[in-house]
Scaffold this motif. Structure first.
Motif, PDB file in Angstrom:
ATOM      1  N   GLY A 124       0.748  -1.253   0.000  1.00  0.00           N
ATOM      2  CA  GLY A 124       0.000   0.000   0.000  1.00  0.00           C
ATOM      3  C   GLY A 124       0.770   1.291   0.000  1.00  0.00           C
ATOM      4  N   GLU A 125       1.041   1.852   1.202  1.00  0.00           N
ATOM      5  CA  GLU A 125       1.464   3.258   1.338  1.00  0.00           C
ATOM      6  C   GLU A 125       0.425   4.157   0.675  1.00  0.00           C
ATOM      7  OE1 GLU A 125       3.834   4.144   3.245  1.00  0.00           O
ATOM      8  OE2 GLU A 125       5.307   2.531   3.327  1.00  0.00           O
ATOM      9  N   LEU A 126      -0.836   3.993   1.069  1.00  0.00           N
ATOM     10  CA  LEU A 126      -1.955   4.605   0.354  1.00  0.00           C
ATOM     11  C   LEU A 126      -2.278   6.013   0.832  1.00  0.00           C
ATOM     12  CD1 LEU A 126      -4.314   1.485   0.282  1.00  0.00           C
ATOM     13  CD2 LEU A 126      -2.925   2.377  -1.595  1.00  0.00           C
ATOM     14  N   LEU A 127      -2.614   6.863  -0.121  1.00  0.00           N
ATOM     15  CA  LEU A 127      -3.154   8.200   0.130  1.00  0.00           C
ATOM     16  C   LEU A 127      -4.494   8.065   0.862  1.00  0.00           C
ATOM     17  CD1 LEU A 127      -2.184  11.079  -1.051  1.00  0.00           C
ATOM     18  CD2 LEU A 127      -4.113  10.803  -2.614  1.00  0.00           C
ATOM     19  N   PRO A 128      -4.870   9.011   1.767  1.00  0.00           N
ATOM     20  CA  PRO A 128      -5.999   8.759   2.668  1.00  0.00           C
ATOM     21  C   PRO A 128      -7.411   8.922   2.110  1.00  0.00           C
ATOM     22  CG  PRO A 128      -5.046  10.888   3.144  1.00  0.00           C
ATOM     23  CD  PRO A 128      -4.145  10.239   2.121  1.00  0.00           C
ATOM     24  N   TYR A 129      -7.586   9.760   1.090  1.00  0.00           N
ATOM     25  CA  TYR A 129      -8.939   9.971   0.570  1.00  0.00           C
ATOM     26  C   TYR A 129      -8.842  10.640  -0.797  1.00  0.00           C
ATOM     27  CZ  TYR A 129      -7.972  14.396   3.022  1.00  0.00           C
ATOM     28  OH  TYR A 129      -7.382  15.540   3.507  1.00  0.00           O
ATOM     29  N   ARG A 130      -9.956  10.681  -1.489  1.00  0.00           N
ATOM     30  CA  ARG A 130     -10.004  11.287  -2.813  1.00  0.00           C
ATOM     31  C   ARG A 130     -10.451  12.735  -2.701  1.00  0.00           C
ATOM     32  NH1 ARG A 130     -13.473  12.363  -7.169  1.00  0.00           N
ATOM     33  NH2 ARG A 130     -12.614  11.850  -9.234  1.00  0.00           N
ATOM     34  N   ARG A 131      -9.593  13.643  -3.179  1.00  0.00           N
ATOM     35  CA  ARG A 131      -9.956  15.056  -3.249  1.00  0.00           C
ATOM     36  C   ARG A 131     -10.056  15.523  -4.687  1.00  0.00           C
ATOM     37  NH1 ARG A 131      -5.235  18.019  -0.455  1.00  0.00           N
ATOM     38  NH2 ARG A 131      -4.138  16.460  -1.712  1.00  0.00           N
ATOM     39  N   LEU A 132      -9.212  14.953  -5.554  1.00  0.00           N
ATOM     40  CA  LEU A 132      -9.082  15.397  -6.934  1.00  0.00           C
ATOM     41  C   LEU A 132      -9.307  14.223  -7.878  1.00  0.00           C
ATOM     42  CD1 LEU A 132      -5.759  17.386  -6.400  1.00  0.00           C
ATOM     43  CD2 LEU A 132      -8.075  18.348  -6.429  1.00  0.00           C
ATOM     44  N   SER A 133      -9.544  14.531  -9.148  1.00  0.00           N
ATOM     45  CA  SER A 133      -9.750  13.471 -10.140  1.00  0.00           C
ATOM     46  C   SER A 133      -8.487  12.651 -10.373  1.00  0.00           C
ATOM     47  CB  SER A 133     -10.221  14.077 -11.464  1.00  0.00           C
ATOM     48  OG  SER A 133      -9.248  14.993 -11.973  1.00  0.00           O
ATOM     49  N   SER A 134      -7.346  13.157  -9.912  1.00  0.00           N
ATOM     50  CA  SER A 134      -6.079  12.446 -10.065  1.00  0.00           C
ATOM     51  C   SER A 134      -5.822  11.450  -8.938  1.00  0.00           C
ATOM     52  CB  SER A 134      -4.922  13.449 -10.108  1.00  0.00           C
ATOM     53  OG  SER A 134      -4.905  14.233  -8.929  1.00  0.00           O
ATOM     54  N   GLU A 135      -6.783  11.302  -8.045  1.00  0.00           N
ATOM     55  CA  GLU A 135      -6.629  10.425  -6.883  1.00  0.00           C
ATOM     56  C   GLU A 135      -7.738   9.381  -6.842  1.00  0.00           C
ATOM     57  OE1 GLU A 135      -4.860  14.091  -4.127  1.00  0.00           O
ATOM     58  OE2 GLU A 135      -6.895  13.349  -3.809  1.00  0.00           O
ATOM     59  N   MET A 136      -7.465   8.275  -6.156  1.00  0.00           N
ATOM     60  CA  MET A 136      -8.450   7.224  -5.946  1.00  0.00           C
ATOM     61  C   MET A 136      -8.535   6.943  -4.447  1.00  0.00           C
ATOM     62  SD  MET A 136      -8.618   3.349  -7.581  1.00  0.00           S
ATOM     63  CE  MET A 136      -8.541   4.001  -9.261  1.00  0.00           C
ATOM     64  N   SER A 137      -9.730   6.820  -3.928  1.00  0.00           N
ATOM     65  CA  SER A 137      -9.907   6.528  -2.505  1.00  0.00           C
ATOM     66  C   SER A 137      -9.197   5.227  -2.134  1.00  0.00           C
ATOM     67  CB  SER A 137     -11.396   6.418  -2.166  1.00  0.00           C
ATOM     68  OG  SER A 137     -12.063   7.620  -2.447  1.00  0.00           O
ATOM     69  N   PRO A 138      -8.602   5.177  -0.946  1.00  0.00           N
ATOM     70  CA  PRO A 138      -7.790   4.005  -0.600  1.00  0.00           C
ATOM     71  C   PRO A 138      -8.562   2.693  -0.535  1.00  0.00           C
ATOM     72  CG  PRO A 138      -8.078   5.433   1.305  1.00  0.00           C
ATOM     73  CD  PRO A 138      -8.571   6.190   0.120  1.00  0.00           C
ATOM     74  N   LEU A 139      -9.789   2.714  -0.012  1.00  0.00           N
ATOM     75  CA  LEU A 139     -10.524   1.454   0.097  1.00  0.00           C
ATOM     76  C   LEU A 139     -11.021   0.977  -1.262  1.00  0.00           C
ATOM     77  CD1 LEU A 139     -12.477   1.819   3.451  1.00  0.00           C
ATOM     78  CD2 LEU A 139     -10.184   0.904   3.012  1.00  0.00           C
ATOM     79  N   ARG A 140     -11.373   1.908  -2.131  1.00  0.00           N
ATOM     80  CA  ARG A 140     -11.716   1.488  -3.490  1.00  0.00           C
ATOM     81  C   ARG A 140     -10.486   0.889  -4.171  1.00  0.00           C
ATOM     82  NH1 ARG A 140     -12.796   5.069  -8.960  1.00  0.00           N
ATOM     83  NH2 ARG A 140     -12.558   3.266 -10.349  1.00  0.00           N
ATOM     84  N   PHE A 141      -9.350   1.553  -4.015  1.00  0.00           N
ATOM     85  CA  PHE A 141      -8.106   1.036  -4.601  1.00  0.00           C
ATOM     86  C   PHE A 141      -7.798  -0.354  -4.058  1.00  0.00           C
ATOM     87  CE2 PHE A 141      -3.562   0.398  -4.810  1.00  0.00           C
ATOM     88  CZ  PHE A 141      -3.215   0.876  -6.063  1.00  0.00           C
ATOM     89  N   LEU A 142      -7.962  -0.516  -2.767  1.00  0.00           N
ATOM     90  CA  LEU A 142      -7.683  -1.802  -2.127  1.00  0.00           C
ATOM     91  C   LEU A 142      -8.600  -2.897  -2.663  1.00  0.00           C
ATOM     92  CD1 LEU A 142      -6.031  -3.256   0.052  1.00  0.00           C
ATOM     93  CD2 LEU A 142      -7.621  -2.345   1.759  1.00  0.00           C
ATOM     94  N   ARG A 143      -9.878  -2.586  -2.807  1.00  0.00           N
ATOM     95  CA  ARG A 143     -10.810  -3.579  -3.361  1.00  0.00           C
ATOM     96  C   ARG A 143     -10.448  -3.908  -4.811  1.00  0.00           C
ATOM     97  NH1 ARG A 143     -14.605  -0.126  -0.816  1.00  0.00           N
ATOM     98  NH2 ARG A 143     -15.279   0.701  -2.846  1.00  0.00           N
ATOM     99  N   ASP A 144     -10.151  -2.880  -5.612  1.00  0.00           N
ATOM    100  CA  ASP A 144      -9.839  -3.116  -7.025  1.00  0.00           C
ATOM    101  C   ASP A 144      -8.544  -3.913  -7.180  1.00  0.00           C
ATOM    102  OD1 ASP A 144     -12.099  -1.713  -7.629  1.00  0.00           O
ATOM    103  OD2 ASP A 144     -11.089   0.015  -8.510  1.00  0.00           O
ATOM    104  N   ALA A 145      -7.535  -3.609  -6.363  1.00  0.00           N
ATOM    105  CA  ALA A 145      -6.258  -4.318  -6.469  1.00  0.00           C
ATOM    106  C   ALA A 145      -6.372  -5.775  -6.047  1.00  0.00           C
ATOM    107  CB  ALA A 145      -5.200  -3.612  -5.628  1.00  0.00           C
TER     108      ALA A 145
END
Length: 409
Positions: free
Chosen positions: A203-224
């Motif tokens: 991981g080392e995941l960013l904490p939340y989505r603020r911009l279109s260039s980011e993905m929320s960590p839990l969504r990223f975790l589920r997708d990965a």
């Protein structure tokens, strides 16, 4: 190096701080399951760009720090060949800066953990430019094997990549979860092939989505992990997930950066797939659910431990808040995190205020000013850590760590 020689090697004004560090050296090693206090400040500890590293190490130790995190940037380690669009016949790495840090930290009873990350050399990206666009997993595995082969016996914990859920660290964003899965799988195998006992963090995941260039960590975790969400979780009940077509991933822990710059650590973040300090229950619940469907778990099969490897509040800049608020928020956040049995570490991101204009100086979450004076948030966090150590809740720095010497080139 004995304590008298170390004192003589630094300015006389540091004697008091170093004497405190020397006195603490006699303290017994703490229980392995206690939460770790950690810090990262590349400009100070790795680059030594503007502040005396010995002084910073003594101040980190006095804070209760037992771990320093540092990023081993692929491009930087491979600097002499990074611009080559064709893979060199013999790849050359320079690990000397990290070796120096590891040895220096060990004298203060502090271990270094490394994040193996991009940007990648041009020969290892999909667009053949130095950067983060489609890094090649096989090439990354070769980099990770070389790193762990070099650091074996001196480093015992690695993370795979940094903030892969933001496009500035891994691109393109829509493919980032799949790209990261490939990088992680290759990196995990590479680390374990060279040092089976080393821990590997996902991981080392960013904490939340603020911009279109980011993905929320839990969504990223589920997708990965190819997990499908059936029902969101609550504080008392983990989410309901169903397995997808991916094979099971193993990790020794997950690393996450639970920033929420302007808010107290008890204030909820509006992103339902975000993970700030107040939302740690979302992460621990998701990890429990992922282990339950055999998507992501420890090698033993249980949910991953949690390492909060970047945290803090801005000292300067657009997101800055008062030192009084920072002094209140920091120990509150650490106390919240410490109540979670699976949280193993919280890391203060940056220690010393950098000089204006230095590269990266805009990201100033420091708790010591440039003159070396501890700021109120340093003092409040140190006081919290001292009390938590007495109660056996956080790890306590021990004596100097004996390490094998760094391999010669």
């Amino acid at each position: 190096m004995n304590s008298h020689r170390r004192l003589a090697a630094v300015p006389a004004g540091l004697a008091l701080v170093l004497a405190l560090a020397a006195a603490l050296a006699a303290a017994p090693a703490s229980a392995a399951r206690r939460m770790e206090m950690a810090v990262q400040d590349e400009g100070v500890f790795l680059d030594r760009a503007f502040y005396d590293r010995e002084r910073a190490l003594a101040q980190a130790r006095a804070l209760g720090v037992t771990r320093i995190r540092s990023n081993v940037v692929w491009r930087a380690a491979n600097a002499s060949q990074a611009e080559s669009r064709k893979q060199p016949a013999a790849i050359v790495y320079d690990w000397s800066r990290w070796d120096s840090l590891i040895d220096a930290a060990a004298r203060y009873g502090i271990r270094v953990q490394l994040t193996l990350t991009g940007p990648a050399p041009a020969y290892a990206t999909a667009d053949h430019r130095v950067g983060v666009f489609g890094p090649n997993a096989a090439q990354f595995a070769a980099f990770a094997r070389a790193a762990v082969r070099h650091f074996k016996g001196r480093v015992n914990r690695y993370s795979i990549w940094n903030e892969p859920n933001i496009v500035s660290w891994l691109a393109p964003l829509d493919l980032a979860p799949a790209l990261y899965r490939e990088l992680y799988t290759a990196g995990y195998s590479a680390v374990k092939s060279q040092d089976p006992h080393a821990a590997v963090l996902f991981g080392e995941l960013l904490p939340y989505r603020r911009l279109s260039s980011e993905m929320s960590p839990l969504r990223f975790l589920r997708d990965a992990t190819c997990a499908r969400q059936q029902r969101r979780g609550t504080r008392s009940r983990p989410p309901s997930l169903s397995p997808g077509p991916c094979t099971q991933l193993r990790a020794d822990g997950i690393a996450e950066h639970p920033y929420d710059y302007l808010h107290s650590p008890s204030q909820a973040n509006s992103d339902p797939d975000g993970v700030t300090i107040s939302g740690l229950w979302r992460l621990t619940g998701t990890l429990k659910a992922l282990a339950g469907i055999h998507a992501l778990s420890k090698p033993s099969g249980g949910p991953l431990d949690v390492y909060l490897t970047e945290f803090g509040y801005f000292h300067s800049g657009a997101y800055s808040i008062s030192d009084a608020k920072r002094a209140a928020y920091l120990p509150q956040a650490y106390a919240i995190a410490q109540r979670y049995p699976t949280v193993r570490q919280v890391l203060q991101y940056t220690l010393v205020t950098p000089p204006y204009g230095l590269r990266g100086s805009y990201f100033d979450l420091a708790i010591i000013d440039l003159a070396g004076n501890p700021l109120p948030p340093y003092n409040s966090l140190a006081a919290w850590a001292a009390q938590a150590e007495k109660k056996g809740r956080v790890a306590q720095p021990g004596g100097p760590i004996a390490l094998p010497p760094a391999p010669t080139p």
